[in-house]
Each structure stands twice: as structure tokens, then as C-alpha cells.
Design a protein around this motif. Structure first.
Motif, PDB file in Angstrom:
ATOM      1  N   PHE A   1       3.048  15.732   6.677  1.00  0.00           N
ATOM      2  CA  PHE A   1       3.595  14.909   6.822  1.00  0.00           C
ATOM      3  C   PHE A   1       4.840  14.966   5.762  1.00  0.00           C
ATOM      4  O   PHE A   1       5.800  14.517   6.317  1.00  0.00           O
TER       5      PHE A   1
ATOM      6  N   ASN B   1       7.036   7.761   9.684  1.00  0.00           N
ATOM      7  CA  ASN B   1       8.115   7.389   8.747  1.00  0.00           C
ATOM      8  C   ASN B   1       8.299   7.271   7.481  1.00  0.00           C
ATOM      9  O   ASN B   1       7.746   7.289   6.413  1.00  0.00           O
TER      10      ASN B   1
ATOM     11  N   GLN C   1       9.561  17.050   0.025  1.00  0.00           N
ATOM     12  CA  GLN C   1       8.218  17.640   0.142  1.00  0.00           C
ATOM     13  C   GLN C   1       8.108  18.846   0.253  1.00  0.00           C
ATOM     14  O   GLN C   1       8.560  19.683   0.978  1.00  0.00           O
TER      15      GLN C   1
ATOM     16  N   HIS D   1       7.353   5.095  -3.144  1.00  0.00           N
ATOM     17  CA  HIS D   1       7.945   4.534  -0.996  1.00  0.00           C
ATOM     18  C   HIS D   1       8.840   5.254  -0.528  1.00  0.00           C
ATOM     19  O   HIS D   1       9.343   4.729   0.259  1.00  0.00           O
TER      20      HIS D   1
ATOM     21  N   GLN E   1       0.742  -1.434   0.311  1.00  0.00           N
ATOM     22  CA  GLN E   1      -0.223  -0.365   0.422  1.00  0.00           C
ATOM     23  C   GLN E   1       0.576   0.843  -0.193  1.00  0.00           C
ATOM     24  O   GLN E   1       1.635   1.012   0.550  1.00  0.00           O
TER      25      GLN E   1
ATOM     26  N   GLY F   1       3.056   5.170  10.951  1.00  0.00           N
ATOM     27  CA  GLY F   1       3.710   5.617   9.453  1.00  0.00           C
ATOM     28  C   GLY F   1       3.227   7.303   9.241  1.00  0.00           C
ATOM     29  O   GLY F   1       4.637   7.436   8.809  1.00  0.00           O
TER      30      GLY F   1
ATOM     31  N   ASN G   1       0.633   5.495   0.858  1.00  0.00           N
ATOM     32  CA  ASN G   1      -0.368   6.354   0.605  1.00  0.00           C
ATOM     33  C   ASN G   1      -0.397   7.463   0.267  1.00  0.00           C
ATOM     34  O   ASN G   1      -0.954   7.779  -0.553  1.00  0.00           O
TER      35      ASN G   1
ATOM     36  N   LYS H   1       9.302   9.886   4.138  1.00  0.00           N
ATOM     37  CA  LYS H   1       9.796   9.421   2.681  1.00  0.00           C
ATOM     38  C   LYS H   1      10.529  10.623   2.179  1.00  0.00           C
ATOM     39  O   LYS H   1      10.337  11.473   2.322  1.00  0.00           O
TER      40      LYS H   1
ATOM     41  N   ARG I   1      14.191   6.623   2.750  1.00  0.00           N
ATOM     42  CA  ARG I   1      12.927   6.985   3.736  1.00  0.00           C
ATOM     43  C   ARG I   1      13.483   6.480   4.985  1.00  0.00           C
ATOM     44  O   ARG I   1      14.042   5.264   4.668  1.00  0.00           O
TER      45      ARG I   1
HETATM   46  N1  LIG Z   1       7.460  13.200   3.487  1.00  0.00           N
HETATM   47  C1  LIG Z   1       6.583  12.055   2.817  1.00  0.00           C
HETATM   48  N2  LIG Z   1       5.903  11.392   4.001  1.00  0.00           N
HETATM   49  C2  LIG Z   1       4.955  10.316   4.495  1.00  0.00           C
HETATM   50  C3  LIG Z   1       4.060  10.717   3.710  1.00  0.00           C
HETATM   51  C4  LIG Z   1       4.202  12.335   3.276  1.00  0.00           C
HETATM   52  O1  LIG Z   1       2.400  12.524   3.173  1.00  0.00           O
HETATM   53  N3  LIG Z   1       5.151  13.045   3.282  1.00  0.00           N
HETATM   54  N4  LIG Z   1       2.878  10.289   4.787  1.00  0.00           N
HETATM   55  C5  LIG Z   1       3.318   8.984   5.584  1.00  0.00           C
HETATM   56  C6  LIG Z   1       2.229   8.948   6.283  1.00  0.00           C
HETATM   57  S1  LIG Z   1       0.783   9.526   7.006  1.00  0.00           S
HETATM   58  C7  LIG Z   1       1.689   7.190   6.015  1.00  0.00           C
HETATM   59  S2  LIG Z   1       1.063   6.208   6.204  1.00  0.00           S
HETATM   60  C8  LIG Z   1       3.166   6.293   5.121  1.00  0.00           C
HETATM   61  C9  LIG Z   1       2.788   5.972   3.912  1.00  0.00           C
HETATM   62  O2  LIG Z   1       4.339   4.491   3.225  1.00  0.00           O
HETATM   63  P1  LIG Z   1       4.287   4.143   2.147  1.00  0.00           P
HETATM   64  O3  LIG Z   1       3.312   5.488   0.956  1.00  0.00           O
HETATM   65  O4  LIG Z   1       5.297   3.480   1.653  1.00  0.00           O
HETATM   66  O5  LIG Z   1       3.012   2.857   1.919  1.00  0.00           O
HETATM   67  O6  LIG Z   1       4.161   7.576   4.759  1.00  0.00           O
HETATM   68  C10 LIG Z   1       4.405   9.034   5.046  1.00  0.00           C
HETATM   69  N5  LIG Z   1       5.420   9.760   4.933  1.00  0.00           N
END
Ligand SMILES: Nc1nc2c(c(=O)[nH]1)N[C@H]1C(S)=C(S)[C@@H](COP(=O)(O)O)O[C@H]1N2
Ligand SMILES: [Mo]
Length: 473
Positions: free
Chosen positions: A414, A460, A409, A444, A319, A457, A321, A462, A449
Motif C-alpha cells: 500500500f 488513499n 514508505q 494519518h 481510526q 482506503g 490503519n 498517506k 495524503r
Molecule cells: N503509504 C501508505 N498509505 C496508506 C496505507 C499504508 O499502509 N501505507 N494504508 C492504506 C489503508 S489500507 C487504509 S484503510 C488507509 C487508512 O487511513 P488512516 O490510517 O488515515 O485511517 O490508509 C491507506 N494509505
């Protein structure tokens, strides 16, 4: 549908309201005139006007102490579990609530915050999966409970005294609070961050208001609930409206709780049938939601969960996000020009290319993504550089502190986060470059990340570009 009396001519359902007059029982008293004299004084003198404040308005024969007590008992178990898992979610998320600074031990309402552990690594999967799934499963029970007490929500006159006004206010906070919590939670899960930035604050403060009213309500009502459930009615009552001409075993006696309809309509379903319908509704919701958290082959049944779709095959087939395109990640941000900036003690700084990050000692960890919205993945095999090794690079050889993480970003939620020292020091906490043996996909978080055990999440991050260990110099 269980029409035990075989009188099924009314609409299927409780038969409330003046527009659905069910057959009157023989010998029941004629209804008083429904023609109130005009004016407030006239209304007060003549008693309730035609409408929901009039005792005869609510006519379902199912209502009564037993049904209300059964639903109440279910919520008495479910709501505290919702509250506790919700508070845990806040400890894990550590949001910047008003009055809280970011340390775990400060701030009113943040009084209980603690450093969220990294063990067991599936902890947040469990607590948040329970929170979201239970919230959805409880919806039929909650609606049924509110339906069973709805005559009590209308009183005439609306307010009789100061103490009555206070009681009414507490009911308003109770009912309004529970509807607010369920509605905001559900909308946030289903509509993907409907209230950017403010959902967590609203839901959290709302929870404290609601739980205050809930505790008062439970203290006042629990003796009655226990008496009703123990009072031998457990076996006899479910047949309720079907057990006699009185339309229910309690209908003839004056009901001090005023839950029982004084002029019940003919039953269209037994109490047992009503309970069964609510239970079936909850089970269907469970079956169509839980798969997003349980995973495995259950994932295919999570039809109600917006994140229940097939994530596709391959090492990155789990999945996503937010996608890279969705949050405005540009090709040049994550292409060959990408650099990782690591800052630390006394202004120390290292700037690394992806090849240089890959040349550092690589470690693996099998960890899930567990979103605050309830969905989660199975453990994925990540590999990359330990966060504590990166801390050591910039002057924290064995005393890794908190780290501030920023990403490529540029706007939106987030895009950055703060991880606590206990998370940074865990040997499984990585700046991951690969997952399941392949480079991270753009969605991802390529090139790099964060992945930390038991971490919500949302932390975590990215597309990481910057790590600042300790207080910025
Ligand atoms: N830069 C960044 N990192 C982010 C996000 C984001 O919107 N921007 N979303 C977060 C959220 S809310 C979740 S649940 C996870 C989802 O990781 P995935 O998309 O690899 O499953 O990434 C996180 N890292
Ligand atoms: Mo998330």
C-alpha cells in the motif's frame, strides 16, 4: 436450551457419535454387528464400517429436509450478496490479478471490471461494510447448514461410479470453497493482512471456484428446497423432534434425502430452539461487528472488530490503519526536507515544499475512510489541493489523466497506488494537508495524503511524495 421431553440426561447437543449413546427408543431394531471383516473387499461386501459412513452413526433428531432447507434459503440470499459485493470490491480496488492488466476492460476474470465511480461518496463504505459484516453474520448459518448435511458428506463406498465421482468432486469444491472463502476472509479481517500480497488473489480466485460449485448446487437442489419449505411443513416442522414418539414427523417415512437420522437419539432441543440459537448467534455477531462500519455510538459495541477501539479525541481522532512508525516512515522523510514531486505531460516536473503546496488554492471535502477490511469512519472534513489542479500544473489543464501516487514508505504493501482519470477529475479528490481544521497527524499521513470519494482506503495513500500524471514520459 429447550428440553421439551424432560429426558435431559444426554449431553446438551445433537448427541452424535457412538460415544454418546442416547436412550434407544423401545422397539427399535437391534443394530447390525459392528465387527467388519478385514480387508477392502470385506469392507465393501459388508457395507459401511463403523463410523461416519454408517447411516446409524448420525443420530441428531434435528436433522431433516426442513432444517436444511431453512438454512439453505438463508444462504441462498446471503451468498450471492457476498459474491456481488466482493466483485464490486475488486472493481473498486482494481488489483493487479494475474491475467489482468490495470485497465478496467482487460483480462479474464477481470472482464467485468469498470471504472469505479466517485458517487455516492459513501459507496465503498456501504458495499464493503455489507461484504465484511454479512460474511461474519453468516458464519453461524453456514456452520449450521454444514452440520445439517454432514451425514451426506460421508458416503459408502466413497466413490461408486464416474458420475458419482464428479458429484463428489462438486461437493468438495462447494464445501471446501465456502470454508476457504470464509476462513481467508475472516483471518484477513481479524489478523491484519495475514497473507501479504496474496490474500486478494486467493480470495478472488477462490470465489470463482466456489461460486461455480454453488450455482450447480443451487440448480440441483432449489426445487427440493422450495418443495420442502412450501409443503406445509413451515408451521409444523419447527417443533420437529418434540412432536411425537417417532422423534420427528419425517422419521418414520423413508427420507430420500437421507438427511433424517434413521436411528434418532432423544431430542435435547427443538428445531425451533436450534434455529433460535443460530439466529441469536448471528445477531450477537452483528451487534459486535457492524459498529465498525456504521459508526456513531454503535462503534462502542464493535467489540469483535479489531479496528473497533477508541481512536482518541481531537481533529485526528479517527481510526488509523497503519501507523507511521509501523511502516517505517522516518522523521527526515516527512520533516522540513519533505518535497512533493509532480510530473506530467512531456516530462514537465514541479517540486514543491509544503509551504508552496499550502499556497496553492485550497479546497475542502467531507469524505470517509473505508477500508477493504470493512471498518470505516464517518465523513471527515479534509482540505488540501485538488488533484486536477495539480494535473493542470504539469500540462493537463482540463484533461486530467490517471495518476500514479508514491509515498515516503520504502517497503511493504500500500505504499503506492494508481488512481483513474474519473477519480482525479472529481472536484472532491484532494491531496489533503489538513483534516477537521488541523494539520494531518503523522499517522494519518502528514505532510500530505490522497483522499478520493468512494475510494477504498487502500488507495488513499498517506505520506505522499510523488504524483505522476499520465503515462511516464
Ligand atoms: N503509504 C501508505 N498509505 C496508506 C496505507 C499504508 O499502509 N501505507 N494504508 C492504506 C489503508 S489500507 C487504509 S484503510 C488507509 C487508512 O487511513 P488512516 O490510517 O488515515 O485511517 O490508509 C491507506 N494509505
Ligand atoms: Mo485498508
Amino acid at each position: 436450551m429447550n428440553e421439551e421431553h424432560g429426558r435431559g440426561r444426554g449431553p446438551v447437543g445433537p448427541g452424535d457419535g457412538p460415544t454418546a449413546p442416547a436412550p434407544r427408543r423401545a422397539g427399535s431394531a437391534a443394530r447390525p454387528s459392528t465387527d467388519p471383516r478385514p480387508g477392502i473387499a470385506g469392507l465393501l461386501r459388508d457395507g459401511p464400517p463403523a463410523g461416519p459412513t454408517r447411516p446409524g452413526f448420525w443420530r441428531s433428531p434435528l436433522r431433516g429436509p426442513w432444517l436444511t432447507s431453512v438454512f439453505g434459503a438463508l444462504l441462498l440470499v446471503g451468498i450471492p450478496l457476498m459474491f456481488v459485493t466482493g466483485l464490486l470490491s475488486y472493481a473498486a480496488y482494481n488489483p493487479d490479478l494475474g491475467g489482468n492488466d490495470k485497465t478496467p476492460d482487460r483480462g479474464w476474470l477481470g472482464f467485468y471490471l469498470f471504472s469505479w465511480p466517485t458517487d455516492p461518496h459513501w459507496l465503498y463504505r456501504l458495499t464493503q461494510g455489507v461484504h465484511v459484516t454479512l460474511g461474519i453474520v453468516l458464519i453461524p448459518v453456514l456452520l449450521a447448514k454444514l452440520w445439517s448435511v454432514v451425514p451426506r458428506l460421508f458416503t459408502w463406498p466413497p466413490v461408486k461410479s464416474v458420475s458419482h465421482a464428479l458429484e463428489r468432486l462438486s461437493v468438495l469444491l462447494l464445501v471446501g470453497g465456502v470454508l476457504f472463502e470464509f476462513a481467508t476472509g475472516l483471518l484477513n479481517v481479524q489478523l491484519d493482512y495475514l497473507f501479504p500480497g496474496s490474500f486478494y488473489t486467493l480470495h478472488f480466485y477462490g470465489a470463482w471456484v466456489f461460486i461455480g460449485a454453488f450455482v450447480v448446487h443451487v440448480v440441483l437442489r432449489i426445487p427440493f428446497m422450495l418443495r420442502t419449505l412450501r409443503g406445509g411443513g413451515l408451521r409444523a416442522e419447527p417443533r420437529g423432534p418434540a412432536t411425537g414418539p417417532a422423534g420427528g414427523s419425517t422419521a418414520r417415512q423413508p427420507d430420500p434425502t437421507r438427511l433424517t437420522a434413521p436411528e434418532p437419539a432423544a431430542p435435547t432441543i427443538s428445531r425451533r430452539g436450534a434455529l433460535g440459537m443460530v439466529g441469536a448467534g448471528s445477531l450477537v455477531l452483528l451487534a459486535m461487528t457492524a459498529g465498525q462500519s456504521i459508526g456513531g455510538s454503535w462503534r462502542a459495541t464493535a467489540l469483535l472488530a479489531p479496528r473497533g477501539q477508541d481512536p482518541g479525541p481531537g481533529p485526528n481522532g479517527f481510526q488509523v490503519n497503519k501507523t507511521a512508525a509501523g511502516v517505517g516512515i522516518r522523521a527526515q522523510d516527512v520533516g522540513p526536507a519533505w518535497r512533493l514531486v509532480v510530473r506530467g505531460r512531456g516530462g514537465r516536473e514541479r517540486v514543491l515544499t509544503r509551504a508552496q503546496v499550502l499556497a496553492l488554492p485550497q479546497h475542502g471535502a467531507a469524505l470517509p475512510i473505508a477500508c477493504v477490511e470493512g471498518w470505516s469512519t464517518e465523513d471527515q472534513r479534509w482540505s488540501g489541493v485538488r488533484l486536477r489542479d495539480l494535473a493542470a500544473l504539469v500540462g493537463f489543464p482540463d484533461d486530467a489523466p490517471d495518476v500514479f501516487v508514491a509515498s515516503a514508505q520504502r517497503s511493504g504493501s500500500f505504499r503506492s497506488t494508481t488512481l483513474r482519470a474519473n477519480q482525479v477529475r472529481d472536484a472532491r479528490s484532494l491531496l489533503a494537508l489538513k483534516v477537521n481544521g488541523a494539520d494531518l497527524s503523522p499517522d494519518h499521513g502528514y505532510p500530505a495524503r490522497v483522499i478520493v470519494p468512494a475510494n477504498p482506503g487502500v488507495h488513499n495513500t498517506k505520506w505522499v511524495t510523488t504524483l505522476v500524471f499520465g503515462d511516464p514520459a
